[in-house]
Design a protein around this motif. Structure first.
Motif, PDB file in Angstrom:
ATOM      1  N   UNK A  97       0.889  -1.296  -0.033  1.00 23.71           N
ATOM      2  CA  UNK A  97      -0.013   0.007   0.037  1.00 23.71           C
ATOM      3  C   UNK A  97       0.792   1.291  -0.069  1.00 23.71           C
ATOM      4  N   UNK A  98       2.066   0.956   0.005  1.00 27.84           N
ATOM      5  CA  UNK A  98       2.974   2.287   0.278  1.00 27.84           C
ATOM      6  C   UNK A  98       4.171   2.304  -0.633  1.00 27.84           C
ATOM      7  N   UNK A 230      -2.590   9.204  10.823  1.00 30.99           N
ATOM      8  CA  UNK A 230      -1.409   9.218  11.366  1.00 30.99           C
ATOM      9  C   UNK A 230      -0.535   7.966  10.949  1.00 30.99           C
ATOM     10  N   UNK A 231      -1.562   6.891  11.378  1.00 32.24           N
ATOM     11  CA  UNK A 231      -0.831   5.520  11.309  1.00 32.24           C
ATOM     12  C   UNK A 231      -0.295   5.308   9.806  1.00 32.24           C
ATOM     13  N   UNK A 232      -1.011   5.676   8.929  1.00 37.30           N
ATOM     14  CA  UNK A 232      -0.649   5.814   7.315  1.00 37.30           C
ATOM     15  C   UNK A 232       0.447   6.484   7.164  1.00 37.30           C
ATOM     16  N   UNK A 233       0.661   7.574   7.700  1.00 35.91           N
ATOM     17  CA  UNK A 233       1.872   8.488   7.439  1.00 35.91           C
ATOM     18  C   UNK A 233       3.068   7.840   7.982  1.00 35.91           C
ATOM     19  N   UNK A 239       8.501   2.596   5.895  1.00 37.13           N
ATOM     20  CA  UNK A 239       8.750   1.815   4.836  1.00 37.13           C
ATOM     21  C   UNK A 239       9.982   2.378   4.123  1.00 37.13           C
ATOM     22  N   UNK A 240       9.876   3.741   3.889  1.00 33.03           N
ATOM     23  CA  UNK A 240      10.889   4.391   3.263  1.00 33.03           C
ATOM     24  C   UNK A 240      12.432   4.547   4.174  1.00 33.03           C
TER      25      UNK A 240
END
Length: 276
Positions: A97-98, A230-233, A239-240
């Motif tokens: 997803x990211x 916030x959790x998605x950010x 991940x990065x």
């Protein structure tokens, strides 16, 4: 009989254990199983708090366990393949997803083939990219069983949820319950045991009472939406950073979570002493 007040942690222990006991009763976990788990936990805690090798006698003194129990517990395998499977599934979903290679032109997770095709890398590549130490087929089986992924067309896979949400009452849900609560409890315990002036983990909560059901629902929706964003950010940034660190020999771990507990008036439990 002593009238000395109980230590604060001993007083708090009952309240801390009630939600866990509710889960135990619902899942048929009896006192015998709970006692065995507590013995193992006490031994693990004693070993982690001691520099060097901890003798059976010393472990017995620190925990109150009989030396025979200490010896037996040290020879018990503690393997948790289900927990590792859930962690792997959650990590794969996070990357799906990211990570740009697995997104479509609109930034949504794209449908993947197993081995990859003209549209880009496939599911097997995704598992390798996420650095999951499990076979792609095993991870895929978990995702499909928990209805996080569905098969569409011939050999195509579509992501249904951008978070690993195990099915209700499943073994995977229990494993997720363990992973989430153990991380939060570890953070809070580290704060409790920290020396004066030592850094502390961020652990905050907002609590209000005397609210109407409408106000509770408004707060629930607002909190859930903001926490999800916030959790998605955090997920994207983590991940990065993990990709950036992939060339080094790093073993650091990070966890962040959020909870929302709406308690309408009719759902609030009463204190038994109030009825006496």
């Amino acid at each position: 009989m002593s009238n000395d007040p109980k230590p604060p942690l001993e007083t708090a222990l009952s309240a801390l254990l009630v939600p866990l006991a509710q889960a135990m009763v619902a899942h048929g976990v009896t006192l015998g199983s709970a006692t065995e788990a507590l013995k193992q936990a006490l031994l693990t805690a004693a070993e982690q708090s001691t520099d060097g090798k901890l003798s059976d006698s010393r472990a017995s003194l620190l925990t109150g366990l009989h030396r025979k129990d200490v010896k037996r517990l040290r020879n018990t395998d503690d393997d948790a393949p289900l927990k590792r499977s859930c962690n792997a599934a959650a990590l794969v979903i996070s990357y799906w997803s990211t990570t740009p290679e697995f997104l479509d032109d609109l930034g949504a997770p794209r449908t993947l083939s197993g081995k990859g095709d003209e549209n880009g890398p496939g599911f097997d590549d995704l598992v390798r990219r996420a650095r999951v130490d499990m076979a792609p087929g095993t991870v895929l089986e978990t995702l499909i069983d928990q209805k996080n992924v569905e098969q569409v067309g011939k050999g195509k896979l579509r992501l249904l949820s951008q978070a690993f949400l195990p099915s209700a009452c499943s073994a995977e849900q229990v494993a997720a319950y363990e992973a989430t609560l153990s991380a939060h409890l570890a953070a809070a315990t580290q704060n409790l045991l920290a020396e004066p002036g030592a850094p502390r983990n961020f652990d905050r909560a907002v609590r209000y009472s005397h609210l109407s059901s409408e106000s509770i629902e408004e707060l629930r929706q607002f909190s859930s939406d903001r926490a999800q964003t916030l959790l998605q950010e955090i997920n994207s940034l983590a991940r990065e950073l993990q990709d950036k660190d992939s060339n080094g020999d790093h073993s650091g771990r990070f966890a962040a979570g959020a909870f929302v507990l709406p308690s309408p008036q009719e759902a609030q439990s009463k204190n038994p002493k109030e009825d006496e």
